[in-house]
Design a protein around this motif. Structure first.
Motif, short mmCIF file in Angstrom:
data_model
loop_
_atom_site.label_atom_id
_atom_site.label_comp_id
_atom_site.label_asym_id
_atom_site.label_seq_id
_atom_site.Cartn_x
_atom_site.Cartn_y
_atom_site.Cartn_z
N ILE A 26 0.84 -1.19 0.00
CA ILE A 26 0.00 0.00 0.00
C ILE A 26 0.88 1.24 0.00
O ILE A 26 2.00 1.24 0.52
N ALA A 27 0.37 2.28 -0.62
CA ALA A 27 1.06 3.57 -0.67
C ALA A 27 0.05 4.65 -0.30
O ALA A 27 -1.09 4.61 -0.74
N PHE A 28 0.48 5.57 0.53
CA PHE A 28 -0.38 6.67 0.96
C PHE A 28 0.51 7.82 1.40
O PHE A 28 1.73 7.67 1.56
N ALA A 29 -0.09 8.97 1.60
CA ALA A 29 0.67 10.14 2.04
C ALA A 29 0.18 10.58 3.41
O ALA A 29 -1.02 10.56 3.70
N GLY A 32 1.97 15.07 3.36
CA GLY A 32 2.80 15.27 2.17
C GLY A 32 3.95 14.29 2.04
O GLY A 32 4.68 14.33 1.06
N HIS A 33 4.14 13.42 3.00
CA HIS A 33 5.22 12.41 2.96
C HIS A 33 4.64 11.11 2.43
O HIS A 33 3.72 10.54 3.02
N ARG A 34 5.19 10.62 1.31
CA ARG A 34 4.71 9.37 0.72
C ARG A 34 5.28 8.19 1.49
O ARG A 34 6.48 8.10 1.73
N ILE A 35 4.37 7.28 1.85
CA ILE A 35 4.77 6.06 2.55
C ILE A 35 4.34 4.88 1.69
O ILE A 35 3.21 4.81 1.23
N ASP A 65 9.36 6.47 8.34
CA ASP A 65 7.92 6.50 8.11
C ASP A 65 7.16 6.41 9.43
O ASP A 65 6.13 7.07 9.60
N ALA A 66 7.65 5.61 10.36
CA ALA A 66 7.00 5.51 11.67
C ALA A 66 7.03 6.85 12.39
O ALA A 66 6.05 7.24 13.03
#
Length: 82
Positions: A26-29, A32-35, A65-66
């Protein structure tokens, strides 16, 4: 977009059919930071045709990311406590 997120995972809504124990990418923001992270579907919930909700447990969330997720959660908690 999902607002149901924790350091352990996220709840997402989709039209896709995913079985429990399925590994997903999965990818999400967040702010504004893409994870981009892999996870495992741990639960499903019907939320109205055609969408289904899925609880996805993160498998390899990086420290960076955490930290982004943690900062987001703290900011939301501060808003609630105002």
């Amino acid at each position: 977009p999902s607002h149901d997120i924790s350091l352990g995972g996220v709840f997402v809504k989709t039209d896709a059919t995913l079985p429990v124990k399925q590994t997903v990418l999965i990818a999400f923001a967040v702010n504004g930071h893409r994870i981009e992270v892999s996870g495992t579907v741990v639960r499903t919930r019907s939320i109205g045709y055609p969408q289904i909700g899925y609880g996805i447990m993160f498998e390899n969330l990086s420290n960076k990311d955490a930290n982004v997720v943690c900062q987001y959660l703290f900011s939301k908690q501060k808003e609630i406590l105002k």
